[in-house]
Design a protein around this motif. Structure first.
Motif, PDB file in Angstrom:
ATOM      1  N   LYS A 194       2.404  -9.484  -4.085  1.00 36.83           N
ATOM      2  CA  LYS A 194       2.536  -8.624  -5.023  1.00 36.83           C
ATOM      3  C   LYS A 194       1.700  -8.815  -6.358  1.00 36.83           C
ATOM      4  O   LYS A 194       1.728  -7.971  -7.247  1.00 36.83           O
ATOM      5  CB  LYS A 194       3.987  -8.414  -5.417  1.00 36.83           C
ATOM      6  N   THR A 195       1.338  -9.806  -6.386  1.00 39.99           N
ATOM      7  CA  THR A 195       0.241 -10.214  -7.445  1.00 39.99           C
ATOM      8  C   THR A 195      -1.037  -9.759  -7.471  1.00 39.99           C
ATOM      9  O   THR A 195      -1.886 -10.134  -8.079  1.00 39.99           O
ATOM     10  CB  THR A 195       0.704 -11.619  -7.985  1.00 39.99           C
ATOM     11  N   HIS A 196      -1.492  -9.471  -6.193  1.00 36.41           N
ATOM     12  CA  HIS A 196      -2.939  -9.142  -6.112  1.00 36.41           C
ATOM     13  C   HIS A 196      -3.267  -7.984  -4.877  1.00 36.41           C
ATOM     14  O   HIS A 196      -2.283  -7.743  -4.267  1.00 36.41           O
ATOM     15  CB  HIS A 196      -3.737 -10.559  -5.639  1.00 36.41           C
TER      16      HIS A 196
ATOM     17  N   LEU B  41       4.705   3.371  -7.591  1.00 35.19           N
ATOM     18  CA  LEU B  41       4.905   1.976  -7.047  1.00 35.19           C
ATOM     19  C   LEU B  41       3.857   1.249  -6.453  1.00 35.19           C
ATOM     20  O   LEU B  41       3.450   0.016  -6.593  1.00 35.19           O
ATOM     21  CB  LEU B  41       6.186   2.119  -6.058  1.00 35.19           C
ATOM     22  N   ILE B  42       2.996   2.020  -5.599  1.00 38.96           N
ATOM     23  CA  ILE B  42       1.843   1.575  -4.982  1.00 38.96           C
ATOM     24  C   ILE B  42       0.753   2.225  -5.494  1.00 38.96           C
ATOM     25  O   ILE B  42       0.369   3.396  -5.296  1.00 38.96           O
ATOM     26  CB  ILE B  42       1.852   1.902  -3.557  1.00 38.96           C
TER      27      ILE B  42
ATOM     28  N   GLU C 169      -2.501 -15.431   3.267  1.00 37.38           N
ATOM     29  CA  GLU C 169      -3.140 -13.952   2.926  1.00 37.38           C
ATOM     30  C   GLU C 169      -2.298 -12.990   3.239  1.00 37.38           C
ATOM     31  O   GLU C 169      -2.348 -11.901   2.476  1.00 37.38           O
ATOM     32  CB  GLU C 169      -4.689 -13.823   3.810  1.00 37.38           C
ATOM     33  N   TYR C 170      -1.219 -13.021   4.045  1.00 30.14           N
ATOM     34  CA  TYR C 170      -0.449 -11.898   4.460  1.00 30.14           C
ATOM     35  C   TYR C 170       0.956 -12.328   3.935  1.00 30.14           C
ATOM     36  O   TYR C 170       1.625 -11.237   3.786  1.00 30.14           O
ATOM     37  CB  TYR C 170      -0.338 -11.858   5.969  1.00 30.14           C
ATOM     38  N   ASN C 171       1.341 -13.745   3.851  1.00 32.52           N
ATOM     39  CA  ASN C 171       2.770 -13.954   3.445  1.00 32.52           C
ATOM     40  C   ASN C 171       2.490 -15.137   2.513  1.00 32.52           C
ATOM     41  O   ASN C 171       2.429 -16.245   3.055  1.00 32.52           O
ATOM     42  CB  ASN C 171       3.609 -14.068   4.348  1.00 32.52           C
ATOM     43  N   SER C 172       2.674 -14.929   1.320  1.00 33.95           N
ATOM     44  CA  SER C 172       2.449 -16.303   0.332  1.00 33.95           C
ATOM     45  C   SER C 172       3.834 -17.044   0.148  1.00 33.95           C
ATOM     46  O   SER C 172       3.491 -18.101  -0.488  1.00 33.95           O
ATOM     47  CB  SER C 172       2.080 -15.629  -1.303  1.00 33.95           C
ATOM     48  N   THR C 173       4.727 -16.801   0.797  1.00 41.17           N
ATOM     49  CA  THR C 173       6.094 -17.712   0.505  1.00 41.17           C
ATOM     50  C   THR C 173       6.604 -18.163   1.910  1.00 41.17           C
ATOM     51  O   THR C 173       7.486 -19.169   1.822  1.00 41.17           O
ATOM     52  CB  THR C 173       6.980 -16.898   0.013  1.00 41.17           C
TER      53      THR C 173
ATOM     54  N   GLY D 108     -11.475   2.164  -2.628  1.00 36.75           N
ATOM     55  CA  GLY D 108     -12.439   1.494  -1.906  1.00 36.75           C
ATOM     56  C   GLY D 108     -12.101  -0.064  -1.172  1.00 36.75           C
ATOM     57  O   GLY D 108     -12.728  -0.412  -0.511  1.00 36.75           O
ATOM     58  N   ILE D 109     -10.916  -0.331  -1.763  1.00 37.38           N
ATOM     59  CA  ILE D 109     -10.663  -2.037  -1.488  1.00 37.38           C
ATOM     60  C   ILE D 109      -9.304  -1.725  -0.921  1.00 37.38           C
ATOM     61  O   ILE D 109      -9.052  -2.421   0.324  1.00 37.38           O
ATOM     62  CB  ILE D 109     -10.514  -2.935  -2.626  1.00 37.38           C
ATOM     63  N   GLY D 110      -8.382  -1.306  -1.322  1.00 37.05           N
ATOM     64  CA  GLY D 110      -6.888  -1.310  -0.627  1.00 37.05           C
ATOM     65  C   GLY D 110      -5.833  -0.930  -1.882  1.00 37.05           C
ATOM     66  O   GLY D 110      -6.031   0.049  -2.334  1.00 37.05           O
TER      67      GLY D 110
END
Length: 228
Positions: A176-178, A215-216, A79-83, A221-223
């Protein structure tokens, strides 16, 4: 082989998660000369806690442990680091657990019992793969991010980031994809200290000033979502 291994692993920070104390000690003694540092945990719950509070490059983990299994631990870490790569150390495990481990991205299996040379060869293979994977992520507008060194660049110039800014950008890049939720950011960046949404917004603003506004993206309400 040993000289090549040293070159690959000299900056690698390892999280070792194993509930058998004697085996954990043997593994630690087998690899400590070749890696930057080793953080130890006795179960999945402690492993997740150590992962969130330290910079980790490689995980060595048992599968069947009390409190939290290695598989559940990695799913939460994803959930924090996908790789981030993980090598599961498995003995007489069920076919279902092995299949689950194989299906987890960037995960590998090493059958117990194993010899020191087998362990070192597996680590070399796994970390060697990471070196040829995507190391530099283009963020647009001339900005790029080094995954291995966790550094931000504008063209070829290193951009200075505080510790919290680095952690915040890291969790955004690895997801970066979600959308990265406020809760995920709080847990990964501030951990047990906690942070309000106002504090998180303030640090997002700082990152935007050091990069560029678009960029961000704010997901109301989510993130936040990295737009690359």
């Amino acid at each position: 082989m040993i000289r090549k291994l040293e070159n690959i692993l000299k900056s690698t920070k390892v999280l070792l998660v194993e509930d058998e104390e004697d085996l954990r000690f043997i593994i630690q003694r087998s690899i400590y000369k070749y890696v930057n540092s080793i953080i130890e945990a006795k179960d999945g719950a402690e492993g997740l806690e150590k992962f969130l509070s330290h910079d980790i490059d490689l995980i060595l983990s048992d599968i069947n442990m009390q409190k939290m299994s290695g598989l559940k631990m990695l799913k939460k870490m994803r959930e924090y680091n996908s790789t981030i790569p993980v090598i599961f150390l498995t003995a007489y495990d069920t076919d279902e657990n092995i299949l689950d481990a194989i299906n987890l991205t960037n995960s590998f299996l090493l059958k117990k019992p194993f010899e020191k040379k087998q362990l070192l060869t597996t680590i070399q293979m796994v970390m060697g793969q990471q070196n040829i994977n995507e190391e530099i992520i283009e963020l647009g507008e001339g900005f790029s991010y080094s995954v291995k060194n966790k550094e931000l660049f504008y063209k070829e110039e290193l951009i200075s980031l505080t510790k919290l800014e680095k952690k915040l950008l890291e969790v955004l890049v690895h997801n970066k994809t979600h959308v990265v939720t406020y809760e995920m950011i709080e847990n990964f960046v501030w951990q047990e200290k906690g942070a309000t949404q106002e504090v998180i917004r303030a640090y997002i603003k700082k990152l935007r000033k050091k990069t560029y506004q678009e960029l961000i993206e704010n997901i109301q309400g989510i993130g936040y979502l990295l737009k690359i």
